[in-house]
Each structure stands twice: as C-alpha cells, then as structure tokens.
Design a protein around this motif. Structure first.
Motif: not given
Length: 196
Positions: A43-44, A122-123, A179-180, A194-196
């Motif tokens: 989604p990110a 954004g990423i 984060d991922l 953290r919600d990603v």
C-alpha cells in the motif's frame, strides 16, 4: 561505537557479502522478480507519488524489475548520488542514464536535485546487507543512508534476500531502522509501532 559492536558488524558484513557473491545469476534474477511482485502489492508504494530507490549492485537483490514497474506506472523515482562529504544528493532516474560513481556504485546521470529532494518521496527503498526482526538495518558501513534518512518522514523499506532477515543484527542508536522489509518470499513488517 563499542569495540564489540564494531567487530560484530565487520564479521557479519563479511559473512553476508561472501554468501551474496556465491549466488548464481539465475538466483539473483529470480529474487529481483519476486521482490518486484511483492512491492507491487505494498500500500505504501501504491499510494506514493514519488519514490526514492537505488540502482543495485550485481550482488544485491536487484532493483531493475521494480524500477521498471514504477516507470510503467509513471511514478518518478529518485536515486542517490554519493557526495564527497558522505552525504547523498538525488537525481530523477531515467532508464539507461547510469554511470559508475567514484565508489564503483551505479549512479544516475542527470541534474542533482539536492539532499532535500528525499523528503518529497513517500517511501524510500534502501539497500541492506541484513535486517533484523525489530527493523534494525545493517548496511555497508559508510553511513550514507543513516545520515540521509535521519529525518525522513516517509516509509523506509529495505530489500534483502530471504536468508538476510535475521533475528538480530548489531546496531547503534544512530542507525536508522526500517519500517518494512521486502524479500523474495514476501513482505516483513518489523515489530515496531508504525502503521505502514
């Protein structure tokens, strides 16, 4: 940095680089394709209007298929150029516009946008030799990414091979966690708040 952490990082880097060099071209190509497929479901990444990425070294999980997918979606991609002061500048990626930088790392040829251009993404897809279950990233040791990402407000996602996602990697307070994590097997979300 404590002496024991420094030694632990050096030893782990050496072992990981040896393992990477032993991978066949077919294994590398398969990993790059699988990572791109998993990235397409993030989604990110799907909602990002601008992405920071990198031009992979031959032994790294390849970014070629992922960069091609982003180009197919008309998503601008910024890739880094190392500067003499160990900071990074950013250039918009154009397929084929690549040269070898002073450290032997593939770099884009084009007009530098300045270090602040990273904040417009954004990423950020970043290289790593390993990442642990808490999101601690082990890089090559020069600190370029830790400095560049220190104040980055977006999602940081590392790309590693499956066997480079480890229970623990040595780290220090200045090391920027991720984060991922994208691997050929899928997406890993470190145990952080953290919600990603």
């Amino acid at each position: 940095m404590s002496a024991s952490t420094a030694v632990e990082k050096v030893n782990l880097r050496e072992a990981l680089l040896t393992r990477r060099r032993a991978r066949t071209p077919a294994e590398r190509e398969s990993a790059a394709e699988a990572i791109a497929l998993h990235a397409a479901a993030l989604p990110a990444l799907a909602r990002a209007t601008r992405v920071a990425a990198y031009l992979s070294l031959p032994s790294e999980p390849g970014t070629g298929p992922l960069l091609a997918w982003l180009a197919g979606r008309d998503v601008p991609v910024l890739v880094p150029v190392g500067r003499a002061d160990r900071s990074m500048d950013w250039v918009e990626h154009t397929a084929g516009a690549v040269e070898s930088g002073p450290l032997g790392v593939p770099e884009p040829s084009g007009r530098p946008l300045g270090p602040g251009a990273l904040a417009t993404c954004g990423i950020a897809l970043v290289p790593a030799l390993a990442v642990d279950h808490a999101g601690n990233r082990l890089g090559r040791g020069a600190g370029y990414y830790d400095r560049a990402l220190a104040d980055f407000p977006g999602v940081v996602c590392a790309l590693v091979h499956d066997d480079e996602l480890l229970p623990h990697v040595p780290h220090e307070p200045h090391d920027r966690p991720v984060d991922l994590v994208l691997t050929p097997a899928g997406v890993f979300r470190p145990s952080r708040d953290r919600d990603v």
